[in-house]
Design a protein around this motif. Structure first.
Motif, PDB file in Angstrom:
ATOM      1  N   ASN A 124       0.413  -1.384  -0.499  1.00 27.30           N
ATOM      2  CA  ASN A 124      -0.018   0.354  -0.055  1.00 27.30           C
ATOM      3  C   ASN A 124       0.847   1.410  -0.283  1.00 27.30           C
ATOM      4  O   ASN A 124       2.031   1.524   0.829  1.00 27.30           O
ATOM      5  CB  ASN A 124      -1.569  -0.090   1.163  1.00 27.30           C
ATOM      6  N   GLU A 125       0.650   1.800  -0.990  1.00 29.55           N
ATOM      7  CA  GLU A 125       1.509   3.326  -1.079  1.00 29.55           C
ATOM      8  C   GLU A 125       1.011   3.976  -0.384  1.00 29.55           C
ATOM      9  O   GLU A 125      -0.373   4.469   0.397  1.00 29.55           O
ATOM     10  CB  GLU A 125       1.084   3.695  -2.559  1.00 29.55           C
ATOM     11  N   ALA A 126       2.187   5.761   0.097  1.00 34.91           N
ATOM     12  CA  ALA A 126       1.596   6.612   0.887  1.00 34.91           C
ATOM     13  C   ALA A 126       1.296   7.435  -0.456  1.00 34.91           C
ATOM     14  O   ALA A 126       1.129   7.600  -1.055  1.00 34.91           O
ATOM     15  CB  ALA A 126       2.520   7.300   1.740  1.00 34.91           C
ATOM     16  N   HIS A 127       0.110   8.212   0.189  1.00 33.29           N
ATOM     17  CA  HIS A 127      -0.310   9.008  -0.507  1.00 33.29           C
ATOM     18  C   HIS A 127       0.503  10.388  -0.266  1.00 33.29           C
ATOM     19  O   HIS A 127       1.381  10.453   0.452  1.00 33.29           O
ATOM     20  CB  HIS A 127      -2.172   9.804   0.322  1.00 33.29           C
ATOM     21  N   TYR A 128       0.148  11.420  -1.759  1.00 33.04           N
ATOM     22  CA  TYR A 128       1.651  12.233  -1.166  1.00 33.04           C
ATOM     23  C   TYR A 128       1.437  13.645  -0.443  1.00 33.04           C
ATOM     24  O   TYR A 128       2.596  13.683   0.088  1.00 33.04           O
ATOM     25  CB  TYR A 128       1.456  13.052  -3.226  1.00 33.04           C
ATOM     26  N   LEU A 129       0.261  12.898  -0.436  1.00 32.80           N
ATOM     27  CA  LEU A 129      -0.156  14.485   0.959  1.00 32.80           C
ATOM     28  C   LEU A 129       0.773  13.825   2.206  1.00 32.80           C
ATOM     29  O   LEU A 129       0.314  13.753   3.329  1.00 32.80           O
ATOM     30  CB  LEU A 129      -1.599  14.269   1.225  1.00 32.80           C
ATOM     31  N   GLU A 130       1.202  12.344   2.249  1.00 31.52           N
ATOM     32  CA  GLU A 130       1.815  11.481   3.602  1.00 31.52           C
ATOM     33  C   GLU A 130       3.221  11.488   3.377  1.00 31.52           C
ATOM     34  O   GLU A 130       3.886  11.164   3.981  1.00 31.52           O
ATOM     35  CB  GLU A 130       1.398   9.827   3.502  1.00 31.52           C
ATOM     36  N   ALA A 131       3.722  11.500   1.952  1.00 32.95           N
ATOM     37  CA  ALA A 131       5.197  11.458   2.022  1.00 32.95           C
ATOM     38  C   ALA A 131       5.974  12.357   1.565  1.00 32.95           C
ATOM     39  O   ALA A 131       5.760  13.327   0.558  1.00 32.95           O
ATOM     40  CB  ALA A 131       4.882  10.010   0.983  1.00 32.95           C
ATOM     41  N   TRP A 132       7.192  12.166   1.587  1.00 30.64           N
ATOM     42  CA  TRP A 132       8.098  12.922   1.035  1.00 30.64           C
ATOM     43  C   TRP A 132       8.155  12.669  -1.008  1.00 30.64           C
ATOM     44  O   TRP A 132       8.337  11.716  -0.835  1.00 30.64           O
ATOM     45  CB  TRP A 132       9.328  13.304   1.624  1.00 30.64           C
ATOM     46  N   GLY A 133       8.671  14.058  -1.225  1.00 29.17           N
ATOM     47  CA  GLY A 133       8.728  13.515  -2.551  1.00 29.17           C
ATOM     48  C   GLY A 133       9.772  15.093  -3.152  1.00 29.17           C
ATOM     49  O   GLY A 133       9.314  16.055  -2.498  1.00 29.17           O
ATOM     50  N   ASP A 134      10.223  15.188  -4.455  1.00 35.58           N
ATOM     51  CA  ASP A 134      10.017  16.763  -5.131  1.00 35.58           C
ATOM     52  C   ASP A 134       9.666  16.071  -6.611  1.00 35.58           C
ATOM     53  O   ASP A 134       9.609  15.074  -6.878  1.00 35.58           O
ATOM     54  CB  ASP A 134      11.590  16.645  -5.259  1.00 35.58           C
ATOM     55  N   THR A 135       9.707  17.274  -7.106  1.00 34.13           N
ATOM     56  CA  THR A 135       8.961  17.079  -8.997  1.00 34.13           C
ATOM     57  C   THR A 135       8.988  18.677  -9.499  1.00 34.13           C
ATOM     58  O   THR A 135       9.448  19.306  -9.367  1.00 34.13           O
ATOM     59  CB  THR A 135       7.058  16.523  -8.262  1.00 34.13           C
ATOM     60  N   ARG A 136       9.019  18.330 -10.476  1.00 37.86           N
ATOM     61  CA  ARG A 136       8.847  19.610 -11.570  1.00 37.86           C
ATOM     62  C   ARG A 136       7.464  19.888 -12.236  1.00 37.86           C
ATOM     63  O   ARG A 136       6.919  19.161 -12.116  1.00 37.86           O
ATOM     64  CB  ARG A 136       9.059  18.940 -12.373  1.00 37.86           C
ATOM     65  N   ALA A 137       7.721  21.218 -12.259  1.00 37.62           N
ATOM     66  CA  ALA A 137       6.182  22.290 -12.957  1.00 37.62           C
ATOM     67  C   ALA A 137       6.504  22.304 -13.873  1.00 37.62           C
ATOM     68  O   ALA A 137       8.253  21.799 -14.745  1.00 37.62           O
ATOM     69  CB  ALA A 137       5.662  23.564 -12.079  1.00 37.62           C
ATOM     70  N   TYR A 138       5.784  22.568 -15.389  1.00 31.43           N
ATOM     71  CA  TYR A 138       6.126  22.888 -16.493  1.00 31.43           C
ATOM     72  C   TYR A 138       7.201  23.050 -16.585  1.00 31.43           C
ATOM     73  O   TYR A 138       7.274  22.878 -18.438  1.00 31.43           O
ATOM     74  CB  TYR A 138       4.790  22.850 -17.163  1.00 31.43           C
ATOM     75  N   ASP A 139       7.601  23.903 -16.339  1.00 27.57           N
ATOM     76  CA  ASP A 139       8.805  24.910 -17.203  1.00 27.57           C
ATOM     77  C   ASP A 139       9.817  24.423 -16.543  1.00 27.57           C
ATOM     78  O   ASP A 139      10.456  24.825 -16.031  1.00 27.57           O
ATOM     79  CB  ASP A 139       8.742  26.832 -16.026  1.00 27.57           C
ATOM     80  N   GLY A 140       9.340  23.706 -15.576  1.00 27.56           N
ATOM     81  CA  GLY A 140      10.953  22.882 -15.062  1.00 27.56           C
ATOM     82  C   GLY A 140      11.550  22.996 -13.296  1.00 27.56           C
ATOM     83  O   GLY A 140      12.126  22.188 -12.748  1.00 27.56           O
ATOM     84  N   THR A 141      10.427  23.905 -12.459  1.00 24.64           N
ATOM     85  CA  THR A 141      10.243  24.768 -11.511  1.00 24.64           C
ATOM     86  C   THR A 141       9.974  23.172 -10.839  1.00 24.64           C
ATOM     87  O   THR A 141       9.375  22.508 -10.376  1.00 24.64           O
ATOM     88  CB  THR A 141       9.801  25.831 -11.327  1.00 24.64           C
ATOM     89  N   VAL A 142      11.230  22.831  -9.552  1.00 25.71           N
ATOM     90  CA  VAL A 142      11.338  22.010  -8.429  1.00 25.71           C
ATOM     91  C   VAL A 142      10.362  22.106  -7.432  1.00 25.71           C
ATOM     92  O   VAL A 142      10.735  23.444  -6.256  1.00 25.71           O
ATOM     93  CB  VAL A 142      12.519  21.395  -8.456  1.00 25.71           C
ATOM     94  N   SER A 143       9.934  21.649  -6.872  1.00 23.16           N
ATOM     95  CA  SER A 143       9.184  21.470  -5.465  1.00 23.16           C
ATOM     96  C   SER A 143       8.919  20.378  -4.709  1.00 23.16           C
ATOM     97  O   SER A 143       8.851  19.864  -5.155  1.00 23.16           O
ATOM     98  CB  SER A 143       7.297  21.880  -5.814  1.00 23.16           C
ATOM     99  N   ILE A 144       9.389  20.622  -3.493  1.00 21.40           N
ATOM    100  CA  ILE A 144      10.021  19.626  -2.718  1.00 21.40           C
ATOM    101  C   ILE A 144       8.055  19.274  -1.780  1.00 21.40           C
ATOM    102  O   ILE A 144       7.303  20.399  -1.267  1.00 21.40           O
ATOM    103  CB  ILE A 144      10.425  20.006  -1.332  1.00 21.40           C
ATOM    104  N   VAL A 145       7.973  18.006  -2.469  1.00 17.84           N
ATOM    105  CA  VAL A 145       6.329  17.787  -1.566  1.00 17.84           C
ATOM    106  C   VAL A 145       6.448  17.337  -0.002  1.00 17.84           C
ATOM    107  O   VAL A 145       7.341  16.393   0.224  1.00 17.84           O
ATOM    108  CB  VAL A 145       6.272  15.812  -2.156  1.00 17.84           C
ATOM    109  N   GLN A 146       5.663  18.181   0.093  1.00 20.84           N
ATOM    110  CA  GLN A 146       5.989  18.028   1.907  1.00 20.84           C
ATOM    111  C   GLN A 146       5.012  17.017   2.358  1.00 20.84           C
ATOM    112  O   GLN A 146       4.168  17.841   2.004  1.00 20.84           O
ATOM    113  CB  GLN A 146       6.014  19.410   2.368  1.00 20.84           C
ATOM    114  N   PRO A 147       4.897  15.992   3.215  1.00 17.93           N
ATOM    115  CA  PRO A 147       4.184  15.251   3.828  1.00 17.93           C
ATOM    116  C   PRO A 147       3.108  16.101   5.027  1.00 17.93           C
ATOM    117  O   PRO A 147       3.965  17.227   5.488  1.00 17.93           O
ATOM    118  CB  PRO A 147       4.612  13.972   4.215  1.00 17.93           C
TER     119      PRO A 147
END
Lengths: 1020, 458, 178
Positions: free
Chosen positions: A479-502
């Motif tokens: 069972n996977e953790a939802h993105y609001l439960e887990a750390w991560g990072d990702t890019r917006a369409y212009d490449g800007t990186v956001s840290i996914v903060q749980p």
């Protein structure tokens, strides 16, 4: 089938009679304390329990109304939650998270904290702020500071909150459907992984959805270093293959294309639905587009050539509905029109004129025009679009090229094909599916499901939020953790990186993809936090890392990660003919569903019940057929037809959609799920059956046959034309730019003057003397009908989902609706969107007729609703000319499900059965700001107080504020000449008013259109 | 007696057949209650309607359990069968008080033989009507919030709302009708007290009669009180349906917002009221051999009243249609169009036939004086009046201002069960009434006899 | 036979005409404490026994006025003093809207006043009354008419009065024991 197969059969839903709840409850009561757990596991062992866990709920109303059986279900759910450590539910993550606030950073009960994070779909991030009440995420808003969001979001981002609390989310790690612990999985997994070491991982295959996370990409690299012969595949059913292929064709490299719509005077969309959620950069594009729709400044002009009626098409100044295959021809004609050597496209007369007119206009707009090709168009169309933009010198002006956002911009169809052939060839010893649902959404010709089932793949592991169709065919499901439960990072369409903060510790101890990949590389203990932080430490080594990290978390993005524009050089490209356009035969179009996308949101009630922008359809995916074609086939809405394509066929209901191109049928993906959960299972029809790898988007040669029988569809809009058989009803008032310049106050019919009344002012209710008089102005020119306000409102105000059956009875609960109207020839209509919240009439008809005074006026001019006082006569709704009041005909709210209790906005009453409810201009927000302002002894500043709909609106179409403050934005807008009140002649004096819609048509095409429609009317 | 004779002869049928004395009247009427044995026919009817009443209770029980969502109501059609039935029943409830009060003031002696059960009918009809406003609430257990009572919330009803007016009008109407009816019963209860052989019956009737002994002083006060009540009940009965019509007329909805409503509702109420009186009177006079007391004269007069009120109703429809066209307000003109061509057009056509077309046969004496034909006409009129309320409520609501919010209304089985249930309850109560109370006012019948005249002793 | 205290002497008549003339003559003869009973209202009878002012009308009027003012003041107080709210921009004292309830309250109070006033003035309910002791009085609710002279009358004399009654040619005369 082998015994594993049989076992997995066994856990299929609906195979057994339902569980005797009384008996189970007895068993649960008898057992106490520590024994409780064991006996639960015993219980969990029984087939009935599994059947219960996987229970499919009956369609429609019952799943929401049948209190008894659901209560029974939830007794068990509750039990299994305890099993999964539900006790820890409102715990914040262990790692430090950084709130996005001005106030002191600790819990003040009743006062939410906001945290910056990012929601990402297909690897494209929407930067968000998440509202958290005592550690419970309750609302998602756009990150106004972030250049990509600017405060706007899309429906998927808004609704992703509901996924976090979805009670059907998979809550335990399972092996063949039986609950197991993480440690037992590690034990079982260690052996096979070790055995791959000598083989250099030759038998390991990893399958993910497309992602942009730099950290994950880095993990992937190190994993592939560890196991050089392992393969990492990417599959995305609604992919951007042809976008990258098109770039390849044009520039010899896959690049991402960004558009600067605020600089564009002329926008040409070749089947690109870029004004709706899901399109990369939608939030930003909507804002830029709207910024150029002010008729008092220089307006842009938008042409949309499309193969399916979309909300983008509805906003076009000129719209040309054609078959998808025709669009390549159109692009060629357009290209050669401006001197690109692309060969003349074979076009009909009207189409040719249309292309010519656009061409002429484009030529006069060097550097200030843009041509956008749709993801569903073949590479060559993209290549042509690139060529045109080059030729017009738009590159660097309105068009910017950057590196691809996707971490692995491979062709996802090919990638999956390779995987399947390896599976068939028995080369795959261990298949690890990280997210996604290929068993359901893979191209039909791959037969992925069968390949997966077969004994040729000895070990199959699935990581996912749901026990979906794919999980069913795998041995292990984590069972996977939802993105609001887990750390991560990702890019917006212009490449800007956001840290996914749980914001919250995993509700069910789920694992994130980072943690799982770490496990593959041997670091079984690594947490997502460590992985992500470690990666960025590498990127930003230095003493100030803590500062950097804290800032990244606080702001919601990382400075300097935005992609820099790339200058690319066009290869002397010839444009190979990809599609043979034969307009005679019927064409089929595959599109992601506007509400549940590729099916990943099927179990999301908010999205299922969200009226789709052009059809107002909920809970189903009928096919679109144009009126003319429907007449030819002799079908009407709700008729069943059989679609037959290349030997495969399916039964689907028909929706006759105004503006749908002739001879084109559009089917929407994502429905007909068999294991989505109580909300999604069994609704709609699975269009993936017809979709194969050769024709991912559209194909000619479809056979449509009317079959007997019909299928009930739930549309929320009564009628889609403003005009009844008698009398024009100017609900949406619109004209074109020239007319507007001639007569700017055309929209203002004579409304009763304010002083035309016999009534004295009610003491204390002289609104002009009050500090605040709340009002709203909705700019119909800016509204792109993206539905975002509806979901935002639903989330903010705890609005119930009622189910298909109740929607059909006319009982949907949305406080804010977006009416869609079509005018003129139904095959080439002009379309309008009109968001309708409560008008907050100063002379409210609803108040006068309420026998118990449950709805009265506030001194700030709000039409207050007192739920406690309401006895439910429904008289107010009968007397409301705008029909914005909603009634709890039954107990629509879910009072049992513990997850939903956590999700709700604590500042908004949860309405019960028999009570009327309606939009309150988000009174809870007003009150909070008033309190703060009084404490600070300053008036509420304009713009700091936003309603949920306004906040979420990507195109700034909804403006709310204090109309007593002459400098407030809303007061200024209401001062404009194109401001009008809906049904103002009734003297209800609405506080919500509209800014009339102004189109900017091309004079050269005007007469053409009129001529065409004239011909049409003769024919019909 | 043979119905032909009065038709051929020009003279009016008498209000009471010749050859009766104080004694015969008393015996005939009181024997129905005291002497007549319980017949199987009565038992069957009583039992059958009892069962239907059970069905009503079941429907209500489920309603309270689940909520009004079990009905067909929705947005935009927030009111459905409940309000239609409410208005229909209230209308029917008008005949009783009208006959007892207005005809009393107008010195219409023929009223005396029909007013008693007409009043009883009123009570039962109003009881049926009274159920619906309560049942149709989203939270029926809070119905008492519509009454002004001191409470800890220090909050009160909102007296600008027609629904509150309804509460006051209907409850007043019910109360006044009840006392009016009971006062009228007292002397007859005394008669029963003195006639009853059964000791228990005598005791019960005695208690109800409150020791009435027919003293001249009592009679004088009694007559005065009765007259005053009649005087009060007359404006009341007219006001009740006026107020009910306000429920619609006060709203801004096209098709509701109309000034013609009060008069045309009142006329409609009397129209349906008399229809119901006839539907009850015709079988009863046959079954209990009361042709001598409820004569063709009564039927004839009632039929004339229906004809007159029917024409007023027709005028109402005409004005509605005319205003729809004349006002030039396109919402109103669309309403007219929608009635004629919309999805519910057939209800409108049926309504025109039932309320305007067919009842015109009442112009002919031989339709007014043939009980069976009259029975049929009354049945048609009652149907028509129900349809009228359906047209007003549903057709106006389902397509109002914003085309986007248009909808349809489909009644569910629960709607039907509740509606039919109330009819069952109404007849159930009526069966009880005819068994235990004199259905014709005995003492008033006595006054109709020639010997009741006091001849001046010279 | 054993004598019990006498309540009055009662004469029975067959027709309204007889009872009215008998009552007239009794009154003329100077008897004041008398009463007459009939199975249906006879206007002349009350006149005959000299009963004129019944007072029900006054009670009703008072009740009506009470209802009217009470009704309006209730609404005024609620919407202007107790809990004023702005409802659809209507004035607090929306008197046209208040008329309906005022009217209904007037009728209700007047009606109840009339009924209960009448009962009270008639001294009802009164389950027991001496006249019921006369067996033939049962016909007072059917087809017989009775005249009674109470023993409390000043002019009452068991012998004289009986003789006087006989002169009225009644169907029968009976003594009413109390």
């Amino acid at each position: 089938m082998d015994d594993r197969g049989k076992k997995s059969e066994e856990i299929c839903p609906g195979k057994k009679g339902s569980l005797d709840l009384v008996a189970v409850r007895k068993r649960l009561e008898q057992t106490k304390g520590p024994e409780y757990w064991r006996s639960l596991e015993e219980l969990a062992g029984t087939a009935e329990f599994r059947e219960m866990m996987h229970r499919e709920f009956p369609k429609g109303a019952s799943e929401w109304l049948d209190g008894v059986s659901r209560r029974g279900f939830l007794k068990l759910m509750g039990a299994s939650l305890a099993l999964a450590g539900m006790t820890a539910c409102t715990r914040q993550p262990l790692e430090p998270i950084v709130p996005y606030v001005k106030q002191p950073e600790e819990f003040v009960p009743g006062r939410p904290l906001f945290y910056a994070s990012a929601f990402s779909m297909r690897g494209y991030a929407t930067p968000i702020l998440v509202e958290s009440h005592l550690g419970r995420p309750t609302k998602i808003e756009g990150n106004a500071q972030h250049p990509v969001s600017l405060g706007g979001t899309d429906v998927f981002t808004q609704a992703s909150l509901l996924d976090l609390y979805d009670p059907d989310r998979s809550q335990t790690l399972t092996y063949l459907g039986d609950p197991y612990s993480w440690s037992s999985f590690l034990a079982a997994f260690h052996g096979p992984l070790a055995s791959q070491k000598p083989l250099q991982g030759a038998g390991i295959r990893v399958l993910t959805q497309s992602f942009s996370s730099p950290a994950l990409a880095d993990q992937m690299q190190s994993f592939l270093k560890l196991y050089p012969s392992a393969k990492w595949h990417v599959y995305e059913p609604v992919n951007r293959d042809s976008v990258y292929a098109g770039a390849q064709m044009a520039f010899g490299q896959p690049v991402e294309t960004q558009y600067k719509l605020d600089k564009a005077d002329v926008i040409v969309s070749l089947d690109a639905d870029f004004l709706y959620g899901g399109y990369p950069g939608f939030t930003r594009y909507a804002r830029e587009y709207a910024s150029r729709r002010d008729p008092d400044k220089s307006m842009n002009r938008m042409y949309v050539i499309e193969s399916t009626m979309t909300s983008t098409g509805a906003k076009a100044d000129h719209r040309l509905p054609v078959q998808a295959a025709k669009i390549e021809q159109f692009a060629r004609a357009l290209a050669s029109g401006i001197g690109v050597n692309a060969g003349a496209g074979q076009l009909g007369d009207a189409e040719a004129k249309f292309a010519a007119a656009i061409g002429d206009e484009l030529k006069t707009h060097h550097g200030s025009s843009v041509v956008i090709a749709g993801d569903n168009q073949p590479p060559v169309v993209h290549a042509l679009a690139h060529a045109i933009n080059q030729a017009l010198g738009n590159v660097g002006q309105t068009v910017v090229y950057t590196d691809p956002v996707s971490a692995i911009p491979v062709n996802s169809t090919d990638s999956l094909r390779d995987l399947v052939s390896d599976m068939r060839a028995g080369k795959v010893d261990m298949l690890i599916i990280l997210g996604g649902n290929p068993a359901y959404d893979a191209p039909a010709d791959f037969g992925f499901g069968d390949a997966l089932k077969s004994a040729k793949v000895p070990l199959r592991i699935h990581l996912g939020l749901h026990q979906n169709e794919t999980a069913e065919l795998c041995h292990w499901h984590v069972n996977e953790a939802h993105y609001l439960e887990a750390w991560g990072d990702t890019r917006a369409y212009d490449g800007t990186v956001s840290i996914v903060q749980p914001l919250i510790a995993p509700l069910y101890n789920g694992k994130s993809i980072y943690e799982f990949v770490a496990l593959l590389s041997g670091q079984s203990e690594a947490t997502g936090y460590e992985v992500v932080k470690a990666y960025w430490q590498k990127q930003h080594s230095g003493p100030d890392f803590d500062m950097f990290w804290r800032r990244a978390l606080h702001d919601g993005w990382i400075e300097g990660t935005t992609f820099t524009p790339k200058d690319v050089t066009t290869k002397a490209a010839d444009f190979p003919t990809s599609t043979s356009s034969d307009t005679k035969s019927i064409e089929i179009n595959f599109r992601p569903d506007p509400s549940i996308w590729d099916g990943r949101f099927s179990n999301n009630g908010w999205l299922q019940e969200l009226p789709k922008p052009v059809s107002k359809m909920t809970w189903d995916n009928p096919i679109f057929i144009g009126p003319a074609m429907a007449a030819r086939l002799g079908v009407q809405k709700e008729d069943l037809v059989e679609l037959e394509l290349q030997g495969k066929s399916m039964l689907v209901p028909v929706w006759v959609q105004a503006g749908q191109p002739d001879n084109t049928v559009t089917v929407f993906l994502g429905y007909g799920r068999t294991r989505a959960g109580r909300t999604g299972t069994g609704f709609g029809f699975d269009a993936y059956q017809l979709r194969n790898s050769a024709i991912p988007w559209f194909a000619a040669g479809l056979n449509v046959r009317k079959v007997s029988g019909s299928y009930e569809l739930a549309s929320t809009q009564g009628m889609q034309s403003m005009d009844a058989e008698i009398g024009q009803r100017p609900l949406v008032r619109e004209t074109d730019l020239d007319e507007y310049r001639k007569e700017p106050n055309f929209a203002q019919e004579e409304e009763p003057k304010k002083d035309e009344t016999l009534y004295p002012v009610v003491p204390g209710f002289d609104y002009s003397k009050q500090p605040y008089a709340w009002g709203m102005a909705i700019d119909l020119n800016s509204c792109v009908g993206c539905n975002n306000c509806i979901v935002a409102c639903q989330s903010e105000n705890n609005i119930a989902v009622v189910g298909k059956d109740q929607v059909n009875r006319g009982r949907h609960m949305h406080w804010l609706r977006v009416d869609t109207y079509y005018e003129g020839d139904r095959d080439q209509p002009r379309a309008f969107f009109q968001p309708v919240p409560c008008m907050q009439c100063e002379n409210a008809p609803c108040e006068v007729v309420c026998p118990v005074g449950a709805t009265v006026h506030s001194t700030e001019g709000l039409n207050d609703m007192v739920y406690n006082r309401c006895v439910g006569t429904r008289y107010c709704s009968n007397n409301c000319p705008y029909k914005v009041r909603r009634f709890n005909f039954l107990r629509f709210q879910d009072w049992e499900t513990p997850q939903y209790k956590m999700m709700r906005n604590p500042n908004v009453t949860v309405r019960s059965r028999g009570v009327m409810e309606k939009c309150t201009y988000c009174i809870q927000r007003i009150t909070q700001h008033r309190v703060d302002a009084e404490r600070a002894d300053t008036p509420i500043k304009d713009g700091e107080l936003q309603t949920a709909c306004q906040q979420s609106c990507p195109s700034n179409a909804i403006i709310f504020g204090n109309i007593n403050d002459p400098n407030s934005k809303v007061a200024k807008l209401k001062g404009l000449l194109r401001n009008y009140s809906l049904l103002g002649e009734l003297n209800t004096r609405p506080r919500t008013t509209y800014l009339a819609e102004i189109r900017n048509p091309n004079p050269q095409l005007e007469h053409l259109a009129t001529a065409a429609s004239a011909v049409e009317s003769e024919n019909s | 007696m043979d119905p032909q004779t009065p038709v051929t002869e020009r003279r009016k049928a008498p209000v009471i057949a010749p050859g009766h004395t104080f004694a015969t009247i008393t015996d005939k009427i009181s024997s129905i209650v005291l002497a007549r044995p319980v017949t199987n026919a009565w038992l069957v009817g009583f039992g059958f309607f009892g069962l239907i009443t059970m069905m009503l209770l079941y429907a209500i029980g489920y309603l309270f359990l689940r909520g009004v969502g079990i009905w067909g109501v929705n947005i935009p059609v927030g009111w459905g069968f409940a309000i239609v039935n409410f208005v229909w029943w209230i209308g029917i409830g008008h005949a009783g008080t009208l006959i007892s009060a207005i005809l009393l003031l107008l010195r219409q002696q023929w009223r005396n033989s029909i007013n008693r059960f007409a009043e009883a009918m009123t009570l039962f009809a109003v009881a049926c009507a009274g159920m619906f406003p309560l049942l149709h609430l989203g939270r029926p257990w809070l119905f008492y919030w519509l009454f002004p009572y001191p409470n800890s919330m220090n909050y009160w009803p909102q007296f600008r709302s027609p629904l509150v007016w309804d509460v006051f009008a209907v409850s007043t109407y019910f109360t006044i009708s009840l006392v009016f009816w009971f006062i009228g019963l007292i002397p007859d209860l005394a008669t029963l007290r003195d006639r009853a052989e059964n000791k228990w019956a005598a005791m019960i009737y005695g208690i109800l009669a409150m020791g009435w002994r027919g003293s001249a002083r009592h009679w004088k006060r009694y007559e005065k009180a009765y007259l005053l009540l009649a005087g009060l009940a007359t404006p009341l009965v007219l006001s009740v349906h006026t107020v009910v019509s306000f429920d619609f007329a006060v709203a801004i909805l096209p098709g509701w917002h109309t000034t013609i409503f009060p008069p045309y509702f009142v006329a409609g109420a009397i129209y349906s009221g008399f229809a119901m009186v006839l539907m009850l009177a015709i079988p009863i006079r046959k079954l209990y051999g009361l042709e001598d007391f409820i004569t063709l004269r009564h039927l004839d007069n009632s039929a004339k009243v229906m004809l007159a009120t029917g024409l007023i109703v027709a005028y109402g429809y005409a004005v509605e249609a005319f205003m729809g066209w004349y006002s030039g307000n396109h919402f109103d003109s669309f309403l007219l169009w929608n009635r004629l061509h919309g999805p519910y057009r057939f209800t409108y056509y049926a309504l025109l036939f039932c309320n305007i077309g067919f009842p015109q046969v009442l112009w002919f004496r031989n339709w007014r004086t043939r009980p069976l034909r009259l029975f049929v006409v009354s049945a048609v009129i009652l149907t028509g009046m129900w349809l009228e309320r359906f047209v007003i409520v549903v057709i106006s609501l389902h397509r109002d201002f914003l085309t986007s919010s248009w909808g349809m209304y489909y009644p569910t089985k629960w709607d039907w069960m509740t509606f039919i249930g109330t009819i069952g309850f109404f007849l159930f109560a009526f069966f009880l009434f005819v068994r235990i109370l004199p259905m014709i006012s005995i003492f008033e019948m006595r006054t109709l006899l020639p010997e009741a005249e006091v001849k001046e002793a010279e | 036979m054993k004598r019990t205290p006498v309540y009055g002497l009662m004469a029975e008549f067959a027709t309204p005409t007889d009872i009215v003339s008998a009552a007239k003559r009794t009154h003329e003869a100077g008897y004041r404490k008398i009463d007459a009973y009939s199975p249906f209202p006879i206007e002349e009878l009350a006149e005959a026994i000299g009963f004129h002012r019944e007072g029900v009308a006054l009670v009703t009027l008072i009740g009506g006025l009470l209802g009217m003012f009470g009704g309006y003041l209730l609404q005024y107080w609620i919407h202007n003093i107790s809990y004023p709210t702005n409802v659809g921009g209507r004035p607090l004292n929306s008197w046209p809207a208040f008329i309906v309830v005022t009217f209904e309250m007037t009728i209700l109070f007047a009606g109840l006043a009339a009924v209960f006033g009448m009962l009270a003035l008639n001294g009802l309910p009164m389950p027991y009354h001496p006249v019921f002791n006369v067996p033939r009085f049962a016909f007072a609710t059917k087809d017989r008419f009775f005249l009674i002279i109470f023993s409390s009358d000043a002019k009452y004399d068991s012998v004289e009065t009986r003789r006087f009654l006989e002169s009225l040619e009644p169907r029968s005369i009976s003594e009413v024991p109390s």
